[in-house]
Design an enzyme around this catalytic site. Structure first.
Site, PDB file in Angstrom:
ATOM      1  N   ASP A  92     -11.519   2.735   3.800  1.00 45.69           N
ATOM      2  CA  ASP A  92     -11.629   0.842   3.537  1.00 45.69           C
ATOM      3  C   ASP A  92     -13.255   0.730   3.458  1.00 45.69           C
ATOM      4  OD1 ASP A  92      -9.807  -1.035   3.531  1.00 45.69           O
ATOM      5  OD2 ASP A  92      -9.550  -0.721   5.226  1.00 45.69           O
TER       6      ASP A  92
ATOM      7  N   GLN B 107      -5.126  -2.092   9.524  1.00 41.07           N
ATOM      8  CA  GLN B 107      -4.565  -3.532   8.832  1.00 41.07           C
ATOM      9  C   GLN B 107      -5.170  -3.869  10.380  1.00 41.07           C
ATOM     10  OE1 GLN B 107      -3.056  -3.550   5.875  1.00 41.07           O
ATOM     11  NE2 GLN B 107      -4.452  -5.891   6.069  1.00 41.07           N
TER      12      GLN B 107
ATOM     13  N   LYS C  49       0.545  -1.477  -0.215  1.00 39.61           N
ATOM     14  CA  LYS C  49       0.082   0.122  -0.199  1.00 39.61           C
ATOM     15  C   LYS C  49       0.601   1.063  -0.315  1.00 39.61           C
ATOM     16  CE  LYS C  49      -3.634  -2.415   2.196  1.00 39.61           C
ATOM     17  NZ  LYS C  49      -4.291  -3.335   3.042  1.00 39.61           N
TER      18      LYS C  49
END
Ligand code: NDP
Length: 281
Positions: A119, A96, A52
């Site tokens: 997200d 994460q 990322k």
């Protein structure tokens, strides 16, 4: 033989477009920024987080990785997120997953400002998607839909079967495909006669986490098979679909690696750019 839908090809093209968009945004005084919070030492998570960061650097997005030790408390994690919520350099925040077992994922995700939730896992964004309102779309399902559209696969009235009902893949994928007027079936570990369902699918999404679980006899001839799985087997990464035999039956298939995983990162970049535009900085 199935047409292979290359996530890599699409994401390379998107990267070039996103680079240009970042230049344009910077010219308007908007500098997109992504913060990734990583707790603990999970090896797979370390790789995802690194990728990322590389994607951000390639496109010109400012990025920060906040690495917290495995024994971080819920309070420390939430304080970190709150600081990022207030940080004007940061347009998007990603925690994460999975978090170490002692931490409460739902509570951590709820701390992220919905407009910085790149997200799309915050309850507000999940609820907006569920109720058909504009929302941040989770990256993997967004990538699946993007690939289907790129391939020119018509969706309205089609049978879509999703194997897996997680909050990050299966459920939002079901919502998105329903929004596209598919008739959607969601299967899981308690589904009886799974193959009966999968064999009806014009669009089959495999998000199970079991290597080569979907075999050729479970697939309708000509179906679009979207393989989300990332499984490590004897040092190799394989999907949830038994690729070679299934590609002889399916009409379209995504490879692993080089398929939906690539699209997921591209969609994260997309969500970060959208977040920066929404916040106007
Ligand atoms: P989860 O473990 O959260 O969910 C797995 C789902 O599969 C569950 O709903 C489970 O059912 C179902 N399942 C398990 N066994 C069976 C079975 N025998 N028959 C039918 N259904 C079954 O996984 P995720 O959704 O987070 O991830 C799925 C896979 O996708 C993993 O390999 C993951 O690494 C990968 N992934 C890839 C991404 C990418 O970018 N390409 C992004 C995110 C994930 P039940 O609910 O009943 O337990």
């Amino acid at each position: 033989m199935a047409i292979i839908l290359s996530g890599k090809e699409i994401s390379d093209r998107l990267t070039a477009e996103q680079k240009e968009r970042v230049k344009e945004l910077k010219a308007q005084g908007i500098q997109p920024g992504l913060a990734v919070v990583l707790v603990g030492e999970d090896p797979a998570s370390q790789i995802y987080v690194r990728n990322k960061g590389i994607a951000c650097e390639t496109i010109g997005i400012y990025s920060e990785t906040i690495r917290l030790p495995g024994d971080t408390t819920q309070g420390q994690l939430e304080d970190t997120i709150q600081k990022l919520n207030k940080d004007n350099k940061i347009s998007g925040i990603l925690v994460q997953l999975p978090l170490p077992k002692h931490l409460n994922e739902d509570a951590a995700l709820a701390c992220i400002l919905p407009e910085k939730d790149v997200d799309g896992f915050h309850l507000i964004n999940a609820g907006r998607l569920f109720s058909g309102q504009e929302s941040v779309i989770p990256c993997t399902p967004k990538g699946i839909l993007y690939m289907l559209k790129e391939a020119g696969i018509s969706l309205a009235g089609k049978e879509a079967v999703i194997v897996g009902r997680s909050n990050i893949v299966g459920k939002p994928a079901a919502m998105l495909l329903m929004r596209e007027h598919c008739t959607v079936t969601v299967c899981h570990s308690r589904t009886k006669d799974l193959a009966e369902h999968t064999r009806r699918a014009d669009i089959l999404v495999a998000a199970i986490g079991k290597p080569r679980f979907i075999t050729a006899d479970m697939v309708k001839p000509g179906a679009a098979v979207m393989d989300v799985g990332i499984n490590r087997v004897e040092g190799k990464v394989v999907g949830d679909v038994d690729f070679e035999p299934v590609s002889r039956v399916a009409g379209f298939i995504t490879p692993v690696p080089g398929g939906i995983g690539k699209m997921t990162i591209s969609m994260l970049m997309e969500n970060t750019l959208e977040a920066a535009c929404r916040q106007g900085r």
